[in-house]
Design a protein around this motif. Sequence first.
Motif, PDB file in Angstrom:
ATOM      1  N   GLY A   1       1.131  -0.825   0.364  1.00 40.43           N
ATOM      2  CA  GLY A   1       0.143   0.126   0.147  1.00 40.43           C
ATOM      3  C   GLY A   1       0.974   1.163  -0.164  1.00 40.43           C
ATOM      4  N   VAL A   2       0.050   2.145  -0.444  1.00 38.92           N
ATOM      5  CA  VAL A   2       1.440   3.180  -0.668  1.00 38.92           C
ATOM      6  C   VAL A   2      -0.038   4.769  -0.439  1.00 38.92           C
ATOM      7  CG1 VAL A   2       2.170   5.343  -2.096  1.00 38.92           C
ATOM      8  CG2 VAL A   2       2.669   2.540  -2.672  1.00 38.92           C
ATOM      9  N   ALA A   3       0.161   5.601   0.021  1.00 44.04           N
ATOM     10  CA  ALA A   3      -0.132   7.589   0.738  1.00 44.04           C
ATOM     11  C   ALA A   3       0.957   7.732   0.403  1.00 44.04           C
ATOM     12  CB  ALA A   3      -0.997   7.021   1.679  1.00 44.04           C
ATOM     13  N   ILE A   4       0.139   9.507   0.139  1.00 42.55           N
ATOM     14  CA  ILE A   4       1.375  10.798  -0.319  1.00 42.55           C
ATOM     15  C   ILE A   4       0.197  11.329  -0.418  1.00 42.55           C
ATOM     16  CG2 ILE A   4       0.162  10.558  -2.598  1.00 42.55           C
ATOM     17  CD1 ILE A   4       3.936  10.647  -3.313  1.00 42.55           C
ATOM     18  N   GLY A   5       1.584  12.615   0.306  1.00 42.95           N
ATOM     19  CA  GLY A   5       0.380  13.657   0.856  1.00 42.95           C
ATOM     20  C   GLY A   5       2.043  15.067   0.456  1.00 42.95           C
ATOM     21  N   GLN A   6       1.022  15.682   0.145  1.00 43.39           N
ATOM     22  CA  GLN A   6       1.484  17.612   0.586  1.00 43.39           C
ATOM     23  C   GLN A   6       1.460  18.622   1.180  1.00 43.39           C
ATOM     24  OE1 GLN A   6       0.463  17.481  -4.375  1.00 43.39           O
ATOM     25  NE2 GLN A   6       1.389  19.428  -4.320  1.00 43.39           N
ATOM     26  N   SER A   7       0.715  18.303   2.315  1.00 38.11           N
ATOM     27  CA  SER A   7       0.485  19.478   3.186  1.00 38.11           C
ATOM     28  C   SER A   7       0.551  20.475   2.909  1.00 38.11           C
ATOM     29  CB  SER A   7       1.606  18.775   4.616  1.00 38.11           C
ATOM     30  OG  SER A   7       1.794  18.294   5.088  1.00 38.11           O
ATOM     31  N   GLY A   8      -0.709  20.352   1.589  1.00 32.01           N
ATOM     32  CA  GLY A   8      -0.844  21.876   1.537  1.00 32.01           C
ATOM     33  C   GLY A   8      -0.149  22.793   0.898  1.00 32.01           C
ATOM     34  N   THR A   9       1.293  22.141   0.372  1.00 32.21           N
ATOM     35  CA  THR A   9       2.823  22.560   0.136  1.00 32.21           C
ATOM     36  C   THR A   9       3.480  22.475  -1.618  1.00 32.21           C
ATOM     37  OG1 THR A   9       4.006  20.639   0.276  1.00 32.21           O
ATOM     38  CG2 THR A   9       3.639  22.637   1.989  1.00 32.21           C
ATOM     39  N   GLU A  10       4.001  22.727  -2.306  1.00 30.95           N
ATOM     40  CA  GLU A  10       4.449  22.224  -3.723  1.00 30.95           C
ATOM     41  C   GLU A  10       5.441  21.445  -4.087  1.00 30.95           C
ATOM     42  OE1 GLU A  10       5.299  26.059  -5.233  1.00 30.95           O
ATOM     43  OE2 GLU A  10       3.546  26.006  -6.381  1.00 30.95           O
ATOM     44  N   ASP A  11       5.665  20.548  -2.458  1.00 26.24           N
ATOM     45  CA  ASP A  11       6.584  19.426  -2.087  1.00 26.24           C
ATOM     46  C   ASP A  11       6.075  18.508  -1.957  1.00 26.24           C
ATOM     47  OD1 ASP A  11       8.438  21.474  -2.293  1.00 26.24           O
ATOM     48  OD2 ASP A  11       8.966  20.974  -0.209  1.00 26.24           O
ATOM     49  N   VAL A  12       6.576  16.527  -1.838  1.00 26.99           N
ATOM     50  CA  VAL A  12       6.025  16.127  -1.589  1.00 26.99           C
ATOM     51  C   VAL A  12       6.543  15.326   0.159  1.00 26.99           C
ATOM     52  CG1 VAL A  12       5.857  13.382  -1.651  1.00 26.99           C
ATOM     53  CG2 VAL A  12       6.276  14.257  -3.591  1.00 26.99           C
ATOM     54  N   ARG A  13       5.564  15.593   0.983  1.00 27.29           N
ATOM     55  CA  ARG A  13       5.998  16.084   2.267  1.00 27.29           C
ATOM     56  C   ARG A  13       5.914  15.074   2.944  1.00 27.29           C
ATOM     57  NH1 ARG A  13       6.216  21.073   3.869  1.00 27.29           N
ATOM     58  NH2 ARG A  13       7.883  22.821   2.303  1.00 27.29           N
ATOM     59  N   THR A  14       4.395  13.734   2.529  1.00 29.32           N
ATOM     60  CA  THR A  14       4.452  12.827   3.912  1.00 29.32           C
ATOM     61  C   THR A  14       4.550  11.231   2.322  1.00 29.32           C
ATOM     62  OG1 THR A  14       2.817  14.040   4.596  1.00 29.32           O
ATOM     63  CG2 THR A  14       2.669  11.818   5.224  1.00 29.32           C
ATOM     64  N   ILE A  15       4.598  10.462   2.648  1.00 27.28           N
ATOM     65  CA  ILE A  15       4.885   8.865   1.808  1.00 27.28           C
ATOM     66  C   ILE A  15       4.719   7.684   3.179  1.00 27.28           C
ATOM     67  CG2 ILE A  15       6.250   7.737   1.200  1.00 27.28           C
ATOM     68  CD1 ILE A  15       7.373   9.358  -1.014  1.00 27.28           C
ATOM     69  N   VAL A  16       4.019   7.478   3.399  1.00 27.82           N
ATOM     70  CA  VAL A  16       3.299   6.546   4.093  1.00 27.82           C
ATOM     71  C   VAL A  16       3.532   4.610   3.116  1.00 27.82           C
ATOM     72  CG1 VAL A  16       1.403   5.266   5.239  1.00 27.82           C
ATOM     73  CG2 VAL A  16       1.729   7.646   5.438  1.00 27.82           C
ATOM     74  N   LEU A  17       4.468   4.042   3.459  1.00 25.60           N
ATOM     75  CA  LEU A  17       4.286   2.482   2.865  1.00 25.60           C
ATOM     76  C   LEU A  17       4.218   1.816   3.685  1.00 25.60           C
ATOM     77  CD1 LEU A  17       7.776   2.395   1.509  1.00 25.60           C
ATOM     78  CD2 LEU A  17       5.476   3.507   0.247  1.00 25.60           C
ATOM     79  N   TYR A  18       2.730   0.734   3.317  1.00 24.26           N
ATOM     80  CA  TYR A  18       2.351  -0.096   3.988  1.00 24.26           C
ATOM     81  C   TYR A  18       2.772  -1.637   3.235  1.00 24.26           C
ATOM     82  CZ  TYR A  18      -1.236   3.517   5.045  1.00 24.26           C
ATOM     83  OH  TYR A  18      -1.738   3.912   5.298  1.00 24.26           O
ATOM     84  N   TYR A  19       3.271  -2.651   4.308  1.00 28.33           N
ATOM     85  CA  TYR A  19       4.026  -3.873   3.873  1.00 28.33           C
ATOM     86  C   TYR A  19       3.884  -5.093   4.078  1.00 28.33           C
ATOM     87  CZ  TYR A  19       7.225  -2.243   7.619  1.00 28.33           C
ATOM     88  OH  TYR A  19       7.729  -2.115   9.043  1.00 28.33           O
ATOM     89  N   ARG A  20       4.130  -6.046   3.819  1.00 27.91           N
ATOM     90  CA  ARG A  20       3.727  -7.438   4.611  1.00 27.91           C
ATOM     91  C   ARG A  20       5.352  -7.982   4.171  1.00 27.91           C
ATOM     92  NH1 ARG A  20      -2.188 -10.484   3.176  1.00 27.91           N
ATOM     93  NH2 ARG A  20      -1.108 -11.206   4.468  1.00 27.91           N
ATOM     94  N   GLN A  21       5.199  -9.370   4.910  1.00 24.84           N
ATOM     95  CA  GLN A  21       6.514  -9.584   4.596  1.00 24.84           C
ATOM     96  C   GLN A  21       6.337 -11.069   3.415  1.00 24.84           C
ATOM     97  OE1 GLN A  21       7.842 -12.764   7.985  1.00 24.84           O
ATOM     98  NE2 GLN A  21       9.007 -13.081   6.898  1.00 24.84           N
ATOM     99  N   VAL A  22       7.386 -11.463   2.129  1.00 28.96           N
ATOM    100  CA  VAL A  22       6.783 -12.135   1.539  1.00 28.96           C
ATOM    101  C   VAL A  22       7.451 -13.642   2.358  1.00 28.96           C
ATOM    102  CG1 VAL A  22       7.550 -12.436  -0.992  1.00 28.96           C
ATOM    103  CG2 VAL A  22       6.959  -9.821   0.046  1.00 28.96           C
ATOM    104  N   GLN A  23       6.360 -14.921   1.567  1.00 29.35           N
ATOM    105  CA  GLN A  23       7.396 -15.636   2.332  1.00 29.35           C
ATOM    106  C   GLN A  23       6.404 -17.109   1.286  1.00 29.35           C
ATOM    107  OE1 GLN A  23       5.898 -18.348   6.551  1.00 29.35           O
ATOM    108  NE2 GLN A  23       7.919 -16.461   6.783  1.00 29.35           N
TER     109      GLN A  23
END
Length: 299
Positions: free
Chosen positions: A214-236
Amino acid sequence: MRLKTLVLAASAAALSVLGACGDQPTAPAAAADQAAEQRSAPTSIIDPTTGEAVATNYNPAGTVVVIPGTSALARLGAQPLAYCTPYEPCEPCGFDQPCEPECDPNDPNGGCYTPPPPPCSSLITNYTEYRAGVEPYSFLEVSGTTSSSCGFLVVTGLGARINGSDDYTTLALRGRRVNADGSWGATVDYRFGSSPNHSLEAFGEVPSGYAVTGVAIGQSGTEDVRTIVLYYRQVQLTSAGVRMVGPTYTARFGASPYNYTDASYITYNDNQVFVGAGFRSIDAGEKTATMAAFVGTLP
């Protein structure tokens, strides 16, 4: 082109918005064992001379593949960036595409040898595109996948940058091949965009042995990428084959890692994993309005 705006939301307000944000991915009710979020310090700083965020945690890893594109084409609604495909692979010789002949300059007969390509053992040969954001079906300014001449690699890292005209110009994907026995292959860094080699405003990577779901992304009202959230699980390797197992973990990155996000997509299916992504930013509200999630299927 407008200069970067320096808008810093107060942390208390940001956390309040985060809790109320409707587009945040949430686990199904049955996923009671979902792991707690992994907290960490900011991974980007604000350059005082430009006002632009700069990721401090990104270093190229393994093979680096650069796929340049033009945002002008994106604004016309065309596919903005070149993709790696099984028909037009990205990797150099020695990864998984046929190699050029190797010749011995000391051989008077000009003896040459063409090494055979390694066998293709890709698990992921197709993906489904999902859209998110307030304008989910608009065009993309940056877009890319971890495609190769032997299927797709799983995404293990992601980063991006937006310029002063509210255009995404740079996308970085870090991918790694997963083999049928559950072992891991080499790491490949893919760079996309009209400025593929530009520094990243935010970058995140998951621990070894895990892949992005999973991926979430945010700019916090700016012209930058200020927030990246990565959701992840183990591969097995399981009795059903290679699968995503265990709880979904969360890691946050960027200059404002705990601020709200503009767009997100997450999968909880055990046979699905990210193989690419795409984004588009808009001036109205300074937000990422369009997100594409390219989700591969494990056999």
